[in-house]
Design an enzyme around this catalytic site. Sequence first.
Site, PDB file in Angstrom:
ATOM      1  CD  GLN A 209      -2.796  -1.253   0.182  1.00 44.65           C
ATOM      2  OE1 GLN A 209      -3.699  -0.557   0.246  1.00 44.65           O
ATOM      3  NE2 GLN A 209      -2.852  -2.239  -0.667  1.00 44.65           N
ATOM      4  N   GLY A 250     -11.906   3.417   3.663  1.00 45.32           N
ATOM      5  CA  GLY A 250     -11.191   2.378   3.283  1.00 45.32           C
ATOM      6  C   GLY A 250     -10.086   3.189   2.060  1.00 45.32           C
ATOM      7  CG  HIS A 251      -7.305   0.767   0.012  1.00 48.54           C
ATOM      8  ND1 HIS A 251      -6.130  -0.197  -0.202  1.00 48.54           N
ATOM      9  CD2 HIS A 251      -8.490   0.398  -0.571  1.00 48.54           C
ATOM     10  CE1 HIS A 251      -7.027  -1.037  -1.061  1.00 48.54           C
ATOM     11  NE2 HIS A 251      -8.225  -0.858  -1.331  1.00 48.54           N
ATOM     12  CG  ASN A 252      -6.931   3.710  -3.131  1.00 50.86           C
ATOM     13  OD1 ASN A 252      -5.834   4.188  -2.904  1.00 50.86           O
ATOM     14  ND2 ASN A 252      -6.974   2.648  -4.017  1.00 50.86           N
ATOM     15  CB  SER A 270     -11.428   2.836  -5.179  1.00 50.45           C
ATOM     16  OG  SER A 270     -10.236   2.261  -5.131  1.00 50.45           O
TER      17      SER A 270
END
Lengths: 341, 341, 341
Positions: A209, A250-252, A270
């Site tokens: 990540q 969450g990521h992004n 995302s």
Amino acid sequence: MADPRFFTRAGPFTAAELAALSGARLADPARADTVAVDVAPLDAAGPQSLSFFDNPKYRDRFEASRAGICIVHPKHAARAPAGMTLLLSAAPYKAYARAAKAFYPPPAATAGIAPSAIVDPRARIGAGTAVAAGAVIGAGASLGQRCRIDANAVIGPGVQIGDDVAIGALASVSHALIGDRVAIYPGVRIGQDGFGFAPDPSGHVKVPQLGRVVIGNDVEIGANTTIDRGSGPDTVIGDGCWIDNLVMIGHNVVIGRGCILVAQTGISGSTTLGDYVVAGGQVGIAGHLTIGAGARLAAGAGVIKDVAPGATVGGYPAIPIRRWHRQTVALEQLVRKKERP
Amino acid sequence: MADPRFFTRAGPFTAAELAALSGARLADPARADTVAVDVAPLDAAGPQSLSFFDNPKYRDRFEASRAGICIVHPKHAARAPAGMTLLLSAAPYKAYARAAKAFYPPPAATAGIAPSAIVDPRARIGAGTAVAAGAVIGAGASLGQRCRIDANAVIGPGVQIGDDVAIGALASVSHALIGDRVAIYPGVRIGQDGFGFAPDPSGHVKVPQLGRVVIGNDVEIGANTTIDRGSGPDTVIGDGCWIDNLVMIGHNVVIGRGCILVAQTGISGSTTLGDYVVAGGQVGIAGHLTIGAGARLAAGAGVIKDVAPGATVGGYPAIPIRRWHRQTVALEQLVRKKERP
Amino acid sequence: MADPRFFTRAGPFTAAELAALSGARLADPARADTVAVDVAPLDAAGPQSLSFFDNPKYRDRFEASRAGICIVHPKHAARAPAGMTLLLSAAPYKAYARAAKAFYPPPAATAGIAPSAIVDPRARIGAGTAVAAGAVIGAGASLGQRCRIDANAVIGPGVQIGDDVAIGALASVSHALIGDRVAIYPGVRIGQDGFGFAPDPSGHVKVPQLGRVVIGNDVEIGANTTIDRGSGPDTVIGDGCWIDNLVMIGHNVVIGRGCILVAQTGISGSTTLGDYVVAGGQVGIAGHLTIGAGARLAAGAGVIKDVAPGATVGGYPAIPIRRWHRQTVALEQLVRKKERP
């Protein structure tokens, strides 16, 4: 009044001072010297209290209030009890918030680094910043001025933090760039690995990540909330967002300005939120979606499709809110029909 | 490239090295010496980048990519731009994950015990293990080799931890046996009392929780997730499970190999999950249930009955997913019918 | 038996002693000297084990059990295997809980302040209280007798804590008054700012949160749960409440006696729960509601209206549970009808 074991009161303030502090306008300049020593709700306020009236539901309380000074919308001024000093504002609650902050300013921490804090010699700590007992600050981290790092918080290597930022007790921040006037509550987790792996029956394989968490100015992040760093792109939180407790980002994920995320909401990887999106409590949003600016997501909604700007949705799966309400009614009628054939 | 304040890049690597690292096969041995200095997505990659192509939706990007080296499925090789060095793999994302890890290996912590860490003299710390500032390790705890205990984490008395385990900042672990290559993220809670008591109007009576948490190898546990210890039997997490943030796992839960639990999922006490179960975000599973191997639980599902192996369920209460979709459509039609009589 | 690396067993105890400890009655006084050395479930128990039989579903196990001593309801006594010493109780599980606690008393922490703890000289620490490594206790905080503050926990200035209170590792408590015999699990957040602001497109304005968290006696609060302090009024948790992990309790919430809140439940600001309310896992309750005494909220319920005392609700939005079940069935039939025209 607030419990003096926990809160230190400032003031007293005159009506003129409170007008200036709150952005409200004194209705009668002759009352400029009326003094308030504390804030209080309408029904508990006395001659030396500042109160406010905003929700029309409490009109009776306003008309019966003994508050010495009260912030009200001009349209309600005529209903004020005799003798009440009025501060007029188009946004009474907002004006009150500012005045209340003057009475109860956030506690000033003593600048400096507690002897038990562990600050890497390669970290930079701005003037007026307080680092409390047991806090740990990594190499290359940079803290601005007048920050407050509470007890046992952990700031990882290289983290960049602006001015007037508060990091709560036992919070952790890594791989992040943080603006000014941000409040991170106790137990928040920022910057850890996102949930990224290549699924495989012989063993899921972790994907490094490689992004960051980028947080704007004037953001509040509630207790035990978690914000994962991006997988390559960054995870981004816009200026002025208010995020409640136990929220998962969450990521992004990219969140616009001024969004409000109520407790236990989760946003999968995302997904993008436009400006001023409001998510009620326990909302879930699937990954890779676009939630338009100004959209409103009812508490408990399970959002699995894009939401248009300004739309309001609810239900699981989430649909336009009126349709959801109609479905709720239709289902109710369906059962009633069966009961009385 | 990744922000050098947070990530340290290794390499460069030749195509031959990347083939070996990733398990992919070099399409043209004459290209063995092509060099990549970094990873990048297809549209940002240049002649010295390693990229990958997996999702068919991005075929245009693949065909237009300037990536020097790209990992692709053999069936797509013919579509590669001229001059691109191809690494062939039946599982491109997985191969990429391995290669990316070579470029960005997890940061090596300096082995040894930080001066401010508090390690009980009766604890055993393996060779190459790093214990960071403020971490606390109890009597009789045992840590394997090359572990990393981050700042202010707390490992309780008697806890047994294998090799190459990472315990995040401010995590707590008690009453637990943990395998090798496990990653526990910041703020995770493992081993505290389960929610066990004899309800009684004159005062609920706590039942001593006498089991443990037993975690296999290669498990990831996301930030602020909580796993309670068993009440007598153990709570068990199988090899290779990936557990996201803010997940709740109750006492006596037994989870098989390779399960994936997305954020904010909750599993009540004494429920069993077979191998390779996947739970989407915010799933709730009642207690004392059996979820069969390979079952899939849609995000937001409220599971109150056993789920057969391989079944997919959704909804609240959860039912077979196709039926749930049909119900969603039927309800929609019911409302439409009323609107247009 | 419980893993001796984590649990220290007391005893052995005679049947007479166990009767006294558990509040049960020895069926046959001639058996007063039967000895148990440990507790065990019915099917694992041997001649020196104490077991219990409560759930009728396990009658076969009871009839086949080799337990030396067993706690049972008098109505089942006749079914006991020959030779078993019986302890009779109208509430066998509750009696067992007490006996089990005698075998496995909570570990006694060594009274005193660990050298690495940071205790403000203006804090008051009662006799017999243990403050573990890295814990931080603020000015004016007061801890009663025989408390246990675990590693790296943070107690803010002015917090008042009664006797026999346990504060878990890495928990934080501020702006709070806490009774006796309260257990706060690792990672709990108590007393931080509530989610209070005046929304405004030009920047939401924070409203000072001037209340406290007031917690009664005999309360348990699960790992990583968050309880915000009041905005002016207090947030109140009544005597004897059991709160599970990852629960969110908003500002100004008032919870009666003996309530049970299962994991991941969220209660929005200013809602009131009467005594003995039970909320299943992942329940959401909107703000400013009144949930009557003895109400039961099914797991996953989304409560957006007041709930009458003693009522049981489920669904999203939550409705009386029988109606919800009927709706579930009706919806199922609606789809079936379409499938078989």
